[in-house]
Design a protein around this motif. Structure first.
Motif, PDB file in Angstrom:
ATOM      1  N   ALA A  52      10.046 -18.843  16.279  1.00 52.71           N
ATOM      2  CA  ALA A  52      10.447 -17.276  16.900  1.00 52.71           C
ATOM      3  C   ALA A  52      11.863 -17.782  17.033  1.00 52.71           C
ATOM      4  CB  ALA A  52       9.586 -16.907  18.108  1.00 52.71           C
ATOM      5  N   VAL A  53      12.724 -16.633  17.262  1.00 52.66           N
ATOM      6  CA  VAL A  53      14.107 -16.889  17.254  1.00 52.66           C
ATOM      7  C   VAL A  53      14.282 -16.590  19.072  1.00 52.66           C
ATOM      8  CG1 VAL A  53      16.460 -15.843  17.102  1.00 52.66           C
ATOM      9  CG2 VAL A  53      14.565 -15.661  15.078  1.00 52.66           C
ATOM     10  N   PRO A  54      14.652 -17.590  19.580  1.00 49.59           N
ATOM     11  CA  PRO A  54      14.589 -17.814  21.049  1.00 49.59           C
ATOM     12  C   PRO A  54      15.952 -16.705  21.543  1.00 49.59           C
ATOM     13  CG  PRO A  54      15.999 -19.665  20.112  1.00 49.59           C
ATOM     14  CD  PRO A  54      15.280 -19.069  18.849  1.00 49.59           C
ATOM     15  N   GLU A  55      15.282 -16.047  22.623  1.00 49.96           N
ATOM     16  CA  GLU A  55      16.350 -14.731  23.207  1.00 49.96           C
ATOM     17  C   GLU A  55      16.621 -15.069  24.736  1.00 49.96           C
ATOM     18  OE1 GLU A  55      14.318 -11.152  22.510  1.00 49.96           O
ATOM     19  OE2 GLU A  55      15.170 -10.956  20.057  1.00 49.96           O
ATOM     20  N   ASN A  87      20.929 -16.175  27.491  1.00 49.57           N
ATOM     21  CA  ASN A  87      20.185 -15.297  26.386  1.00 49.57           C
ATOM     22  C   ASN A  87      20.928 -15.471  24.860  1.00 49.57           C
ATOM     23  OD1 ASN A  87      22.684 -13.996  26.996  1.00 49.57           O
ATOM     24  ND2 ASN A  87      21.600 -12.253  27.623  1.00 49.57           N
ATOM     25  N   ARG A  88      21.825 -16.436  24.996  1.00 54.09           N
ATOM     26  CA  ARG A  88      22.600 -17.092  23.687  1.00 54.09           C
ATOM     27  C   ARG A  88      22.381 -18.565  23.702  1.00 54.09           C
ATOM     28  NH1 ARG A  88      26.284 -13.778  26.457  1.00 54.09           N
ATOM     29  NH2 ARG A  88      27.701 -15.446  26.550  1.00 54.09           N
ATOM     30  N   THR A 133       6.239 -16.096  24.446  1.00 53.35           N
ATOM     31  CA  THR A 133       6.761 -16.538  25.425  1.00 53.35           C
ATOM     32  C   THR A 133       6.146 -17.947  25.833  1.00 53.35           C
ATOM     33  OG1 THR A 133       7.078 -14.252  26.270  1.00 53.35           O
ATOM     34  CG2 THR A 133       7.308 -16.089  27.956  1.00 53.35           C
ATOM     35  N   TYR A 161       7.564 -24.577  21.572  1.00 50.79           N
ATOM     36  CA  TYR A 161       8.383 -23.494  21.323  1.00 50.79           C
ATOM     37  C   TYR A 161       8.743 -23.315  19.797  1.00 50.79           C
ATOM     38  CZ  TYR A 161       9.863 -18.532  21.923  1.00 50.79           C
ATOM     39  OH  TYR A 161      10.112 -17.358  21.442  1.00 50.79           O
ATOM     40  N   GLN A 209      11.680 -17.504  25.734  1.00 52.55           N
ATOM     41  CA  GLN A 209      11.109 -16.208  25.007  1.00 52.55           C
ATOM     42  C   GLN A 209      11.834 -15.771  24.098  1.00 52.55           C
ATOM     43  OE1 GLN A 209      11.240 -11.982  27.280  1.00 52.55           O
ATOM     44  NE2 GLN A 209       8.925 -12.485  27.335  1.00 52.55           N
ATOM     45  N   GLY A 210      11.140 -15.039  23.051  1.00 51.82           N
ATOM     46  CA  GLY A 210      11.950 -14.926  21.748  1.00 51.82           C
ATOM     47  C   GLY A 210      11.169 -13.983  20.821  1.00 51.82           C
ATOM     48  N   ARG A 211      11.499 -13.807  19.570  1.00 52.23           N
ATOM     49  CA  ARG A 211      10.603 -12.930  18.809  1.00 52.23           C
ATOM     50  C   ARG A 211      10.521 -13.261  17.307  1.00 52.23           C
ATOM     51  NH1 ARG A 211      11.442  -7.583  20.097  1.00 52.23           N
ATOM     52  NH2 ARG A 211      12.228  -8.064  22.157  1.00 52.23           N
TER      53      ARG A 211
END
Length: 252
Positions: A47-50, A131-132, A242, A42, A163-165
């Motif tokens: 991507a910034v993981p969320e 999620n952090r 993802t 990943y 998952q992140g964006r």
């Protein structure tokens, strides 16, 4: 998400529950290695993981009725240093549930479901969500989950999703990252063989197999243990990325 995507997720979940889940070594520590591996893959996306979801589940011992199920749950929760849970009925099945917050903000939960009154089968699910987090924490979360699972004395099926964006919209309205190129890059780093893919106007999903992950499921008579997906968020145009092993089990 359209109905076709929901269908893919439902079929994938059925595959996890009912397919023969193969393993190279059969050791519970494989899940820690696999969690660390998908975190590394990943990381290639930038991507910034969320969100991370770690999930271990397996059919467990028999429990004759509600009271036996509750006792089983309380004993398992106590061994894992989790609070006393509660009994609920979900779709006609008795379920024991308990949860707690871990250091750093992750949420851990235990669920034991009574599957059938005919043979008293039960199904145990351990789950950790966060999620952090940083990708470097994924392996530690998997190690902590394994400590709980070992108290139950069985080797469950393991699933992990991250998952992140990526915010890559340019001033002229174009996007910097092409989803297909990004996902191919992630898979090529591990010499993963593409098994199948799905694409529509906004999303792309690729299922693959890599020998670096010991466990796999069967799909269309082929091995599969890695899934990557990307779609454009219609609200802000960011690219949601993802990854999951052996499949993605979160909405994408």
């Amino acid at each position: 998400m359209n109905k076709r995507y929901w269908g893919i997720i439902i079929l994938s979940l059925i595959a996890i529950l009912f397919s023969v889940y193969r393993t190279v070594s059969g050791q519970i520590g494989d899940s820690v290695r696999d969690a660390a591996l998908i975190a590394a893959i990943y990381g290639e996306s930038r991507a910034v993981p969320e969100l991370v979801v770690l999930h271990q589940s397996e059919e467990y011992e028999k429990a004759e009725g509600k009271e036996a199920l509750q006792q089983m749950g309380e004993e398992m929760a106590q061994k894992a240093s989790m609070p006393v849970g509660e009994m609920k009925q979900i779709r006609g099945h008795w379920v024991y549930q308990t949860a707690k917050e871990l250091k750093g903000g992750a949420q851990a939960s235990l669920q034991i479901m009574h599957l059938s009154d005919l043979d008293n089968r039960t199904y145990v699910t351990w789950k950790v969500t966060h999620n952090r987090f940083a990708l470097s924490e994924v392996e530690k979360l998997a190690e902590q989950m394994n400590q709980w699972v070992q108290t139950a004395g069985f080797v469950p099926q393991f699933n992990a999703c991250i998952q992140g964006r990526i915010s890559d919209r340019l001033n002229n309205g174009d996007w910097l990252v092409q989803p297909s190129s990004l996902l191919e890059k992630m898979l090529n780093k591990r010499e993963a063989k593409v098994v199948e893919s799905f694409q529509d106007d906004t999303a792309l999903s690729i299922s693959a197999y890599t020998p670096e992950i010991g466990k796999y499921i069967w799909t269309n008579q082929q091995k599969m243990n890695l899934q990557v997906a990307a779609h454009r968020d219609r609200r802000d145009g960011s690219l949601v990325v993802t990854i999951g092993t052996p499949i993605i089990t979160v909405e994408y």
